[in-house]
Design an enzyme around this catalytic site. Structure first.
Site, short mmCIF file in Angstrom:
data_model
loop_
_atom_site.label_atom_id
_atom_site.label_comp_id
_atom_site.label_asym_id
_atom_site.label_seq_id
_atom_site.Cartn_x
_atom_site.Cartn_y
_atom_site.Cartn_z
N LYS A 1 7.85 -5.07 13.80
CA LYS A 1 6.42 -5.21 14.01
C LYS A 1 5.37 -4.69 12.15
O LYS A 1 4.70 -5.47 12.02
CB LYS A 1 5.70 -3.63 15.34
CG LYS A 1 5.87 -2.84 14.58
CD LYS A 1 4.52 -1.76 13.58
CE LYS A 1 5.62 -0.48 12.80
NZ LYS A 1 4.06 0.63 12.41
N THR B 1 -0.46 -2.58 13.78
CA THR B 1 -0.58 -2.54 12.42
C THR B 1 -0.51 -4.02 12.34
O THR B 1 -1.49 -4.14 11.50
CB THR B 1 1.07 -2.92 12.06
OG1 THR B 1 1.82 -1.53 12.84
CG2 THR B 1 1.23 -2.67 11.38
#
Length: 366
Positions: free
Chosen positions: A210, A267
């Protein structure tokens, strides 16, 4: 008055002492969580002079300015002082420095954890460049695997540290170990709530990948692309996380949970993310060397992109999004060219399996 019945597994656990190895923003934030659950919390930082400064000011002025440390948190540069008496150990040391820490300073700590059977919570994210191993795998070379669990999920440090509601996953091969740590880490005010899972592989893969995808999301933002593009990147990136998790033997349950989709969405969507910010600057044309030179905080996605691509190649897993991000960061590829290459891949099936089984005798109403 509530009449809800609580079982023993719902009761929170409180400890005398916890130690956090790693004094960055997230390590400090987790120390603030533990300060609500432990009489004493010790945070290890290698620089003695900086330790003195933090203890005097009662604030981590290096990595988490503006957050007053709880009175029961102490920073130290002495490894043995840090872990002595600890009933839980957290590792938040950056991935590329984990092995060096154990080789240089881990001897007595390893013996202590083994003798006392102290649970170890791995909170570091990334992939080691030299071995292509994830943090729990690295630590597993020094400590018995049954002691190790993984914490992952959408958790910006500043929000965790200031008590803003946060949910994360705790993963262990033994669900009962995960549930016990869930009771230790979840706070009484419910500002920090943990969910238990057994998909340690999925949690570690998602936590590493991620950060790379967040760079890509930032690049798209820097190029002036909209929210539609971001949503597509998040979804297609999630499938790359799924495929790598499967190749590494994970069961995939974490991929669409807090550690996977939850953390990826967070994120990739905020400038509080160091990786998103790095990507945005790349999208605006700044070279990676200048971005890194002017940033104090570590953007793990930069260090992760190279070993991630080598691991994917080794496992024969296709990760086109992550590959283009790697090309931008390491090969100085023009971000617009990288985007054009992604868009020129041709029309494809979405590649998602059906979630529900429908019999032939029950036709769709749509």
């Amino acid at each position: 008055m509530s009449t809800k019945q609580h079982s023993a597994k719902d009761e929170l656990l409180y400890l005398n002492k916890a130690v956090v190895f790693g004094s960055g923003a997230f390590g400090t934030a987790l120390a603030m969580v533990l300060s609500k659950k432990c009489r004493e919390v010790c945070v290890w930082h290698m620089n003695e002079e900086e330790v003195r400064l933090v203890n005097e000011k009662r604030e981590n002025v290096l990595f988490l300015k503006g957050v007053q440390l709880a009175s029961n948190i102490t920073f130290t540069s002495d490894v043995e002082k840090a872990y002595n008496g600890a009933e839980i150990i957290l590792f938040v040391i950056p991935t590329q420095f984990l092995r060096g820490f154990f080789e240089k300073s881990g001897g007595n700590l390893i013996a202590y954890a083994k003798e006392k059977q102290v649970p170890v919570l791995v909170c570091t994210k990334g992939i080691e460049r030299s071995t292509l191993k994830f943090p729990a795998e690295i630590i597993g070379e020094f400590l018995p695997s049954p002691l190790l669990s993984v914490l992952a999920g959408p958790s910006f440090a500043i929000e965790v540290a200031t008590g803003v509601f946060t949910c994360v996953s705790i993963a262990s091969a033994d669900i009962n170990v995960a549930r016990r740590l869930q009771r230790i880490m979840s706070t009484g005010d419910r500002s920090f709530v943990c969910w238990a899972t057994t998909d340690t592989v999925g949690c570690e893969v998602a936590s590493a990948v991620k950060n790379v995808l967040a760079i890509g999301s930032g690049v798209a933002n820097g190029l002036g692309m909209g929210l539609n593009a971001r949503a597509a990147l998040i979804m297609r990136g999630l499938l790359e996380i799924r495929d790598l998790t499967a190749a590494l033997g994970g069961d995939g349950s974490a991929v669409f949970g807090l550690a996977g989709l939850g953390d990826l969405q967070l994120t990739c969507s905020s400038e509080l993310s160091r990786n998103f910010t790095v990507g945005k600057k790349l999208g605006k044309g700044l070279p990676i060397e200048e971005i890194q030179r002017t940033s104090k905080a570590v953007a793990e996605g930069v260090a992760t992109a190279d070993p991630l691509m080598r691991l994917a190649k080794q496992l024969k897993v296709k990760m086109p999004l992550c590959h283009q991000i790697y090309e931008i960061v390491y090969k100085k590829k023009n971000p617009r060219d990288a985007l054009a290459d992604l868009l020129s891949c041709g029309l494809q099936d979405e590649g998602l399996p059906p979630l529900f089984k429908r019999s032939a005798s029950t036709p769709s109403k749509l």
